[in-house]
Design a protein around this motif. Structure first.
Motif, PDB file in Angstrom:
ATOM      1  N   ARG A  65       0.830  -1.207   0.000  1.00  0.00           N
ATOM      2  CA  ARG A  65       0.000   0.000   0.000  1.00  0.00           C
ATOM      3  C   ARG A  65       0.866   1.259   0.000  1.00  0.00           C
ATOM      4  O   ARG A  65       0.604   2.226  -0.716  1.00  0.00           O
ATOM      5  CB  ARG A  65      -0.944  -0.016   1.199  1.00  0.00           C
ATOM      6  N   CYS A  68       2.312   1.764  -3.443  1.00  0.00           N
ATOM      7  CA  CYS A  68       1.288   2.132  -4.410  1.00  0.00           C
ATOM      8  C   CYS A  68       0.779   3.564  -4.185  1.00  0.00           C
ATOM      9  O   CYS A  68       0.356   4.228  -5.123  1.00  0.00           O
ATOM     10  CB  CYS A  68       0.130   1.143  -4.340  1.00  0.00           C
ATOM     11  N   CYS A  74      -1.834   4.378  -9.534  1.00  0.00           N
ATOM     12  CA  CYS A  74      -1.881   3.166  -8.705  1.00  0.00           C
ATOM     13  C   CYS A  74      -2.773   3.396  -7.487  1.00  0.00           C
ATOM     14  O   CYS A  74      -3.539   2.510  -7.107  1.00  0.00           O
ATOM     15  CB  CYS A  74      -0.476   2.765  -8.282  1.00  0.00           C
ATOM     16  N   ASP A  75      -2.688   4.589  -6.908  1.00  0.00           N
ATOM     17  CA  ASP A  75      -3.506   4.915  -5.735  1.00  0.00           C
ATOM     18  C   ASP A  75      -4.994   4.901  -6.085  1.00  0.00           C
ATOM     19  O   ASP A  75      -5.815   4.376  -5.327  1.00  0.00           O
ATOM     20  CB  ASP A  75      -3.090   6.269  -5.182  1.00  0.00           C
ATOM     21  N   MET A  78      -6.071   1.348  -6.660  1.00  0.00           N
ATOM     22  CA  MET A  78      -6.124   0.644  -5.385  1.00  0.00           C
ATOM     23  C   MET A  78      -7.471   0.870  -4.701  1.00  0.00           C
ATOM     24  O   MET A  78      -8.025  -0.046  -4.094  1.00  0.00           O
ATOM     25  CB  MET A  78      -4.985   1.135  -4.485  1.00  0.00           C
ATOM     26  N   ILE A  83      -5.629  -3.475  -3.513  1.00  0.00           N
ATOM     27  CA  ILE A  83      -4.191  -3.249  -3.468  1.00  0.00           C
ATOM     28  C   ILE A  83      -3.415  -4.236  -4.320  1.00  0.00           C
ATOM     29  O   ILE A  83      -2.470  -3.879  -5.007  1.00  0.00           O
ATOM     30  CB  ILE A  83      -3.675  -3.243  -2.010  1.00  0.00           C
ATOM     31  N   ALA A  86      -3.885  -3.470  -8.075  1.00  0.00           N
ATOM     32  CA  ALA A  86      -3.207  -2.220  -8.431  1.00  0.00           C
ATOM     33  C   ALA A  86      -1.696  -2.392  -8.429  1.00  0.00           C
ATOM     34  O   ALA A  86      -1.004  -1.939  -9.352  1.00  0.00           O
ATOM     35  CB  ALA A  86      -3.613  -1.121  -7.462  1.00  0.00           C
ATOM     36  N   TYR A  87      -1.161  -3.048  -7.428  1.00  0.00           N
ATOM     37  CA  TYR A  87       0.295  -3.219  -7.348  1.00  0.00           C
ATOM     38  C   TYR A  87       0.808  -4.056  -8.512  1.00  0.00           C
ATOM     39  O   TYR A  87       1.786  -3.701  -9.151  1.00  0.00           O
ATOM     40  CB  TYR A  87       0.688  -3.866  -6.020  1.00  0.00           C
TER      41      TYR A  87
END
Length: 96
Positions: A65, A68, A74-75, A78, A83, A86-87
């Motif tokens: 987190r 990211c 990415c945020d 997420m 998470i 997204a990561y």
């Protein structure tokens, strides 16, 4: 009398140790007998398996987190997709 008992015990220990050493020093005819190769089932239990994404600890998830959060796309991803999605989308496979 005690000296005789100690000598007998020492001689038995020497005989046992030398008999084990002589049988272990003979070369094996088959390389598989030397322990170079193992069965697939045994190897799979020894080799560390990759863990599934659901098995990450809270500390590992927090670490992902934090990474990211430094990237705006990415945020945002997420927040909508989670998470792990997204990561992996922005940074590739999870390193642990």
């Amino acid at each position: 009398m005690k000296t005789l008992a100690v000598l007998v015990l020492c001689s038995l220990a020497v005989v046992c140790l030398t008999s084990d050493a002589s049988t272990g020093s003979q070369p094996a005819d088959n390389p598989a007998q030397e322990g170079l190769f193992v069965e697939r089932e045994q190897a799979s239990t020894v080799v560390r398996q990759k863990r599934a994404a659901g098995e990450l600890t809270l500390t590992q998830l927090e670490s992902l987190r934090e990474v990211c959060e430094t990237s705006e796309p990415c945020d945002e991803m997420m927040d909508t997709q989670g998470i792990i999605a997204a990561y992996t989308h922005h940074y590739g496979p999870i390193p642990y």
